[in-house]
Design a protein around this motif. Sequence first.
Motif, PDB file in Angstrom:
ATOM      1  N   ALA A 196      14.620  -0.310   4.563  1.00  0.00           N
ATOM      2  CA  ALA A 196      13.560   0.342   3.690  1.00  0.00           C
ATOM      3  C   ALA A 196      13.673   1.655   4.371  1.00  0.00           C
ATOM      4  O   ALA A 196      13.749   1.922   5.779  1.00  0.00           O
ATOM      5  CB  ALA A 196      12.341  -0.144   3.754  1.00  0.00           C
ATOM      6  N   THR A 197      13.645   2.796   3.623  1.00  0.00           N
ATOM      7  CA  THR A 197      13.350   4.191   4.272  1.00  0.00           C
ATOM      8  C   THR A 197      11.838   4.089   5.012  1.00  0.00           C
ATOM      9  O   THR A 197      11.190   3.496   4.929  1.00  0.00           O
ATOM     10  CB  THR A 197      13.356   5.342   3.283  1.00  0.00           C
ATOM     11  OG1 THR A 197      12.441   5.124   2.436  1.00  0.00           O
ATOM     12  CG2 THR A 197      14.719   5.275   2.493  1.00  0.00           C
ATOM     13  N   VAL A 205       4.191   0.372  -1.368  1.00  0.00           N
ATOM     14  CA  VAL A 205       3.204  -0.623  -1.056  1.00  0.00           C
ATOM     15  C   VAL A 205       2.534  -0.377   0.571  1.00  0.00           C
ATOM     16  O   VAL A 205       3.359   0.254   1.494  1.00  0.00           O
ATOM     17  CB  VAL A 205       3.737  -2.092  -0.900  1.00  0.00           C
ATOM     18  CG1 VAL A 205       3.833  -2.226  -2.558  1.00  0.00           C
ATOM     19  CG2 VAL A 205       5.251  -2.342  -0.301  1.00  0.00           C
ATOM     20  N   GLY A 206       1.814  -1.203   0.747  1.00  0.00           N
ATOM     21  CA  GLY A 206       1.050  -0.988   2.156  1.00  0.00           C
ATOM     22  C   GLY A 206       0.603  -2.072   2.698  1.00  0.00           C
ATOM     23  O   GLY A 206       0.588  -3.213   1.930  1.00  0.00           O
ATOM     24  N   THR A 207       0.412  -2.034   4.151  1.00  0.00           N
ATOM     25  CA  THR A 207      -0.069  -3.406   4.790  1.00  0.00           C
ATOM     26  C   THR A 207      -1.494  -3.199   5.238  1.00  0.00           C
ATOM     27  O   THR A 207      -2.251  -3.948   5.930  1.00  0.00           O
ATOM     28  CB  THR A 207       0.718  -3.808   5.736  1.00  0.00           C
ATOM     29  OG1 THR A 207       1.203  -2.710   6.594  1.00  0.00           O
ATOM     30  CG2 THR A 207       2.091  -4.577   5.334  1.00  0.00           C
ATOM     31  N   VAL A 208      -2.047  -1.789   5.212  1.00  0.00           N
ATOM     32  CA  VAL A 208      -3.377  -1.582   5.393  1.00  0.00           C
ATOM     33  C   VAL A 208      -4.103  -0.727   4.564  1.00  0.00           C
ATOM     34  O   VAL A 208      -3.437  -0.018   3.793  1.00  0.00           O
ATOM     35  CB  VAL A 208      -3.458  -0.680   6.899  1.00  0.00           C
ATOM     36  CG1 VAL A 208      -2.947  -1.639   8.204  1.00  0.00           C
ATOM     37  CG2 VAL A 208      -2.545   0.420   6.788  1.00  0.00           C
ATOM     38  N   GLY A 209      -5.264  -0.729   4.394  1.00  0.00           N
ATOM     39  CA  GLY A 209      -6.135   0.064   3.820  1.00  0.00           C
ATOM     40  C   GLY A 209      -6.347  -0.515   2.351  1.00  0.00           C
ATOM     41  O   GLY A 209      -5.963  -1.408   1.598  1.00  0.00           O
ATOM     42  N   GLY A 210      -7.109   0.125   1.352  1.00  0.00           N
ATOM     43  CA  GLY A 210      -7.209   0.025   0.263  1.00  0.00           C
ATOM     44  C   GLY A 210      -7.997  -1.664  -0.172  1.00  0.00           C
ATOM     45  O   GLY A 210      -8.793  -2.225   1.074  1.00  0.00           O
ATOM     46  N   SER A 246       5.251  -4.686   9.195  1.00  0.00           N
ATOM     47  CA  SER A 246       5.074  -3.264   8.723  1.00  0.00           C
ATOM     48  C   SER A 246       5.013  -2.795   7.067  1.00  0.00           C
ATOM     49  O   SER A 246       5.455  -4.123   6.494  1.00  0.00           O
ATOM     50  CB  SER A 246       5.999  -2.278   9.253  1.00  0.00           C
ATOM     51  OG  SER A 246       7.420  -2.998   8.803  1.00  0.00           O
ATOM     52  N   ALA A 247       4.734  -1.922   6.582  1.00  0.00           N
ATOM     53  CA  ALA A 247       4.715  -1.913   5.268  1.00  0.00           C
ATOM     54  C   ALA A 247       6.390  -1.567   4.612  1.00  0.00           C
ATOM     55  O   ALA A 247       6.618  -2.189   3.689  1.00  0.00           O
ATOM     56  CB  ALA A 247       4.153  -0.412   4.659  1.00  0.00           C
ATOM     57  N   GLN A 248       7.468  -1.275   5.730  1.00  0.00           N
ATOM     58  CA  GLN A 248       8.819  -1.230   5.304  1.00  0.00           C
ATOM     59  C   GLN A 248       9.186  -2.777   5.113  1.00  0.00           C
ATOM     60  O   GLN A 248      10.094  -2.936   4.250  1.00  0.00           O
ATOM     61  CB  GLN A 248       9.473  -0.505   6.446  1.00  0.00           C
ATOM     62  CG  GLN A 248       9.332   0.779   6.457  1.00  0.00           C
ATOM     63  CD  GLN A 248       9.910   1.709   7.393  1.00  0.00           C
ATOM     64  OE1 GLN A 248       9.297   1.307   8.711  1.00  0.00           O
ATOM     65  NE2 GLN A 248      10.783   2.328   7.559  1.00  0.00           N
ATOM     66  N   GLU A 249       8.822  -3.576   6.328  1.00  0.00           N
ATOM     67  CA  GLU A 249       9.265  -4.873   5.959  1.00  0.00           C
ATOM     68  C   GLU A 249       8.501  -5.782   4.605  1.00  0.00           C
ATOM     69  O   GLU A 249       9.380  -6.284   3.944  1.00  0.00           O
ATOM     70  CB  GLU A 249       8.647  -5.804   7.228  1.00  0.00           C
ATOM     71  CG  GLU A 249       9.148  -7.062   7.326  1.00  0.00           C
ATOM     72  CD  GLU A 249       8.812  -7.948   8.395  1.00  0.00           C
ATOM     73  OE1 GLU A 249       8.044  -7.339   9.360  1.00  0.00           O
ATOM     74  OE2 GLU A 249       8.768  -9.178   8.470  1.00  0.00           O
ATOM     75  N   LEU A 250       7.313  -5.392   4.200  1.00  0.00           N
ATOM     76  CA  LEU A 250       6.989  -5.751   3.081  1.00  0.00           C
ATOM     77  C   LEU A 250       7.605  -5.425   1.948  1.00  0.00           C
ATOM     78  O   LEU A 250       7.935  -6.102   0.836  1.00  0.00           O
ATOM     79  CB  LEU A 250       5.310  -5.498   2.928  1.00  0.00           C
ATOM     80  CG  LEU A 250       4.510  -6.102   1.638  1.00  0.00           C
ATOM     81  CD1 LEU A 250       4.810  -7.470   1.635  1.00  0.00           C
ATOM     82  CD2 LEU A 250       3.296  -5.326   1.538  1.00  0.00           C
TER      83      LEU A 250
END
Length: 429
Positions: free
Chosen positions: A106-107, A327-332, A351-355
Motif C-alpha cells: 500500500a502507498t 480506510v483507517g484504523t483510528v478515529g470516526g 496500520s491503516a496501510q496493513e488494513l
Amino acid sequence: METSRIPGFYNMTVDERRQLLGTMNLFTEENTEYLFSKDPLPTDTADNMIENVIGTFPLPLGLGLNFLINGKDYCIPMAIEEPSVVASASHIAKIVRNTGGFTTEATDRVMTGQIQVVGCPDFNAAKETIMKEKDALIEAANNAYPSLMKRGGGAEDLEVRLLNGESDSKYGQMLILHLYINTCDAMGANMVNTMAESLAPVVEDLTDGKVYLRILSNYPDRCLARARCVIPPDMLQTSDFSGEEVRDGVIHAYEFAASDPYRAVTHNKGIMNGIDPVVIATGNDWRAVEAGAHAHAARDGMYTSMTVWSKDEEGNLVGELELPMSVGTVGGSIRVHPIAKLAHKLLNVDSAQELAGVIVAVGLAQNLGALKALATDGIQKGHMALHSRSVAIAAGATGEMIDMISERLIDEKEIRVGKAKELVEEYKK
Ligand code: MEV
C-alpha cells in the motif's frame, strides 16, 4: 493470530465458534460479552452517532478464514447479509495459502482535498501565483491541523488543475487546487476538510477569484493498495474441470469484464462483495471506498474490470487488484462502535496501510471465487447448497441432520422451511 486455518469452523454452532475464539485468546472477557450481547450497539451510543435514531440495524458478522497475506495469518471479520460470500472468500484463501498466500502493498495514506476557485481574471496567472506560494500554502494547511504533523503526517504536496478553459466548454472555467495530505492511520475526512477550508481566504487573495467548494475527494488516487496471487493450475482443479480449464475460464471471464462495462459492473460488484463487508465490520466508510473503487475502474475513460487475471510463463494463474483504499484504523466510528473495535482486535493490523492490503486481498479472493464458479459449474450450485443448509437450520435441524436434510431439499428441488420441517420430523422418528 497464529493461524487462520480452523478446520470444521463451518460446521460448528455459533456458540461453539465463539467459545473457540475465546480459547484462542483473541478476546478479553469484555470483548466476548459484546459478541454474546443481544445489544452490541447500545441505542445510546447509536443516538450519539447519527441523528433521529430509532434503533440499530444488525447484519450477520462472519469470519473469512484461511487468509495468509504477506506471510501473516488473518481471521477476517465480514459484515454481510449475502450467503456464499464468506464461504467463497475462505475457499479461495485456502487455495492461495497453499501457494504462499497473497502479497499486498500500500502507498502512504495520502488523501486529496479539493478547493474550487471561479471568476479569476486570469486563470493561468492564478495558477502560477499559487504554484509560487506552494510551500507557504502547505505550511498554512499544516498550521490548521498541527497534531497531524506530530504524528508524522500532514499536508505534503499541492497541485493546480485548470478546468473548462476551452471557449466552447459547456461549463464555467475554474481553477481546482489539490492539497495532498498524509492522514496516517485515520481515514482523515475531517482533517482534509479542515485544512482545505482554512486555505480558502488566502487562495482567494492569491487568485483574485472566489472559492466555492472545499472538500475531500473520494477518489484518493495517491492512497492505493494492491494485492496479488499466483496459483498453479493443479490447485484450481475441480471434480469436473481440469486446472487448466478453470484457469482459462477465469482469464476469459476477466477479458469479458475488461472489454464490456455491462459485465464489468457485475464483475466489480463481486469484488466489492468481499471488500465492503470488511470495510463495514471495521467501522469504515464503505460509500467512500465504493465510490473511489468505481472511479478507479474508469480512470482510463472506460469503465472496466478492477482486477487483472493472466497466465505467467509457467502457466500459473496470476491475479492482481489495485484500488484506492481510504480506510483507517483510528478515529470516526472505529472509536465508538463496539463491534468495529472488536473487528480491529481480531484482525490485529498495525496500520491503516496493513488494513488496506488485507481488504484488497479479500476483494481479489472474492473475485476469483465468483469467476471460478461462473466459468465452471455456475454460481447457483454453491448458492443452493448454502441456502438449503440455512433452510434446514431454520427448520430446527442440528448436527449431522443439517447436511442430510440440506441434500434432500436440493435433490427434491424443494428448498422451503415447511418441507425441511417435515424432513426434520421424519429424521427424528
Ligand atoms: C453476486 O453477488 C456476485 C457475482 O454476480 C459476481 C460476478 O458475476 O462476478 C457472482
